[in-house]
Design a protein around this motif. Sequence first.
Motif, short mmCIF file in Angstrom:
data_model
loop_
_atom_site.label_atom_id
_atom_site.label_comp_id
_atom_site.label_asym_id
_atom_site.label_seq_id
_atom_site.Cartn_x
_atom_site.Cartn_y
_atom_site.Cartn_z
N GLY A 187 31.35 70.46 24.19
CA GLY A 187 30.87 69.15 25.29
C GLY A 187 31.33 70.60 26.30
O GLY A 187 31.28 69.96 27.88
N LYS A 188 31.21 71.67 26.22
CA LYS A 188 31.15 72.19 27.75
C LYS A 188 29.64 72.52 28.53
O LYS A 188 29.00 73.26 27.23
N HIS A 189 29.59 73.16 29.13
CA HIS A 189 28.21 72.75 30.12
C HIS A 189 27.79 74.68 30.28
O HIS A 189 28.83 74.94 30.36
N VAL A 190 26.50 75.09 30.05
CA VAL A 190 26.52 76.37 30.43
C VAL A 190 25.52 76.53 31.08
O VAL A 190 24.25 76.11 31.43
N VAL A 191 26.12 77.74 31.68
CA VAL A 191 24.68 78.29 32.51
C VAL A 191 24.90 79.90 32.09
O VAL A 191 25.69 81.39 31.50
N THR A 192 23.64 79.92 31.98
CA THR A 192 22.99 81.96 31.69
C THR A 192 22.50 82.47 32.11
O THR A 192 21.35 81.94 32.41
N ALA A 193 21.97 83.56 32.23
CA ALA A 193 21.23 85.00 32.29
C ALA A 193 20.54 85.08 31.04
O ALA A 193 19.50 85.93 31.48
N ASN A 194 20.45 84.76 29.70
CA ASN A 194 20.06 85.27 28.80
C ASN A 194 18.92 85.16 28.36
O ASN A 194 18.38 84.48 27.50
N LYS A 195 17.74 86.07 29.00
CA LYS A 195 16.31 85.55 28.71
C LYS A 195 16.29 85.19 26.98
O LYS A 195 15.11 84.58 26.59
N ALA A 196 16.90 86.77 26.92
CA ALA A 196 16.32 87.18 25.02
C ALA A 196 16.81 85.48 23.49
O ALA A 196 16.16 85.23 23.30
N VAL A 197 17.93 85.42 24.46
CA VAL A 197 18.61 83.99 23.64
C VAL A 197 17.84 83.49 23.40
O VAL A 197 17.26 81.77 22.74
N VAL B 37 7.04 89.71 36.30
CA VAL B 37 8.71 89.42 35.77
C VAL B 37 9.30 90.99 34.74
O VAL B 37 10.05 90.58 34.72
N ASN B 38 8.27 91.95 35.33
CA ASN B 38 10.11 92.93 34.92
C ASN B 38 9.74 93.99 35.33
O ASN B 38 8.25 94.62 36.21
N GLY B 39 10.41 94.21 36.12
CA GLY B 39 10.90 95.17 37.51
C GLY B 39 11.30 97.09 36.87
O GLY B 39 9.91 97.30 37.71
N THR B 40 11.10 97.23 36.00
CA THR B 40 11.37 98.49 35.62
C THR B 40 9.47 98.99 35.81
O THR B 40 9.70 99.91 35.59
N THR B 41 8.85 98.48 34.91
CA THR B 41 7.35 98.26 34.02
C THR B 41 6.92 98.53 35.97
O THR B 41 6.26 99.80 36.01
N ASN B 42 7.45 97.48 36.62
CA ASN B 42 6.60 97.27 37.62
C ASN B 42 6.77 98.92 38.78
O ASN B 42 6.06 99.44 39.42
N ALA C 134 8.16 89.16 27.96
CA ALA C 134 7.65 87.95 27.17
C ALA C 134 8.31 86.89 26.74
O ALA C 134 8.51 86.25 26.52
N ASP C 135 9.80 87.59 26.94
CA ASP C 135 11.13 86.10 26.65
C ASP C 135 10.61 85.56 28.19
O ASP C 135 10.78 84.66 27.88
N LYS C 136 10.40 86.48 28.88
CA LYS C 136 10.34 85.40 30.62
C LYS C 136 9.35 84.09 29.98
O LYS C 136 9.28 82.83 30.88
N ILE C 137 7.54 84.53 30.32
CA ILE C 137 6.57 84.24 29.92
C ILE C 137 6.64 83.02 28.80
O ILE C 137 6.37 81.71 28.82
N ALA C 138 7.71 83.02 28.32
CA ALA C 138 8.07 82.05 26.98
C ALA C 138 8.46 81.11 27.71
O ALA C 138 8.55 79.93 27.09
N ILE C 139 9.27 80.92 28.45
CA ILE C 139 10.80 80.25 29.19
C ILE C 139 9.35 79.37 30.23
O ILE C 139 9.76 78.30 30.27
N LEU C 140 8.80 80.23 31.13
CA LEU C 140 7.82 79.49 31.70
C LEU C 140 7.09 79.20 31.03
O LEU C 140 6.79 77.70 32.18
N ALA C 141 5.63 79.16 30.05
CA ALA C 141 5.08 78.64 29.44
C ALA C 141 6.07 77.35 29.12
O ALA C 141 5.20 76.11 28.92
N THR C 142 7.07 77.33 28.90
CA THR C 142 7.86 75.91 28.02
C THR C 142 8.07 74.73 28.98
O THR C 142 8.07 73.82 28.94
N ILE C 143 8.40 75.53 30.61
CA ILE C 143 8.47 74.56 31.54
C ILE C 143 7.74 74.17 32.09
O ILE C 143 7.64 72.59 31.84
#
Length: 429
Positions: free
Chosen positions: A94-104, A155-160, A200-209
């Motif tokens: 029953g806990k709320h969750v905040v995450t930065a984990n795009k892979a999960v 959406v990826n700083g390293t490659t940019n 790809a993880d990040k665009i999967a999340i953005l596309a869903t929303i």
Amino acid sequence: MAFNIGLLGLGTVGTSTAEILLDTAGRNSLLKEIIIKQVGVSSLDKPRKVQFPSGVMTTDLEGIVNDPDIDIVVELLGGLEPARSLILQAIANGKHVVTANKAVIARYGDEIYTAANKTKVYVLLEAAVGGGIPIIKPLKQSLGVNRIKRVTGIVNGTTNYILTEMSANGADFADVLAEAQKLGYAEADPTADIDGWDAADKIAILATIAFGERIKREEISCEGIRTINATDISYAEQLGFVIKLLAIAQSSKSDSLEVRVHPTLVPKEHPLASINDVYNAILVEGEPLGQVMFFGPGAGGGATASAVVSDIINIAGILKSSGKTTNLDPLLSCSHQHYASLTPTEEIETRFYVRFLCQDVPGVIGHLGTCFGEHQVSIESVVQIGFKEELAEIVVVTHNVQEGNFRKALAEIKDLEAIDSIPNIIRVL
Ligand code: HSE
């Protein structure tokens, strides 16, 4: 009222998150009501930038998600396990969750949100995409009434950073990557960034929303930047383009979604062309909105922690005004039921840049034109700019063509006697 936080992970983002929560002056007054009750780490002996009262730090991560006094679990461990299991256990309790984990979230969003909706808790993830750039809540809330046509992101700083350096200095990929690793901009194992998986993880999340349907992460067509070299960057420049790793999600004619990550020739006048170094930007196009672009620091402790803590105070605000959540706010939760059908790559329409090395003999350009023409590939421009060890270098840019037709034409062209090799093929925006 006080809200107890259990922080999982005290790396760069975890440390910056704790620093914000412990230094509340001049920030949102709700922060004063948030207490870091426990911090879960892998080692108690490591030197830390932030100090906590004795007993706050623990290596018992499961103890945190099972602690009845903790209201919000903040998962900043990264990686798939134990992050996924701990998030699910926190939700079950029953806990709320905040995450930065795009892979999960990109892989287990279905499981996680189904569980969260059952126990009526929030799982917020503003920090998972674009670091400090607000994009998740704006897409859900401020832009929610638009019919979204396309989301295009750097959406990826390293490659940019790597592509920006290659473009500025004419340097090759391997040299810039080595330098980026030395400076700490790229990870020791840069695979997830370089091969496009993080994007790809990040665009999967953005596309869903943006499109309201879940995305199967493994169906996203994903190409990284290993094949980009100084020659293609130089040709792109001469033709009026810069090369960027783009993550794209767009609705297609056939009622399916196109979701893909690949290096792309971007016209110099396009808003994403000027996003350089480690910065991220996300261009959202919709109706009636038109275009809006979100730009800012896509990684880094402080920037990412800014997004993490904004999620924490969103939940604290809801708990403060309504006590225990009985019904989830649909503008903050996620209740998508269906998976999107993704357009097969061969049906996607795009422009292509293709570089050929060939014999400098009469008729080569004619043969190329014939092969392309026979497969309905219309050519926008053909240039023969240079020579490489006796071989002529020809660059073709096509109009918008079906990828399947383009690949069939290339398969025939490869077998032409005058063609030595096809060193690179890059899509064009
Ligand atoms: N590795 C990511 C990047 C940052 O280079 O943008 C975290 O998402």
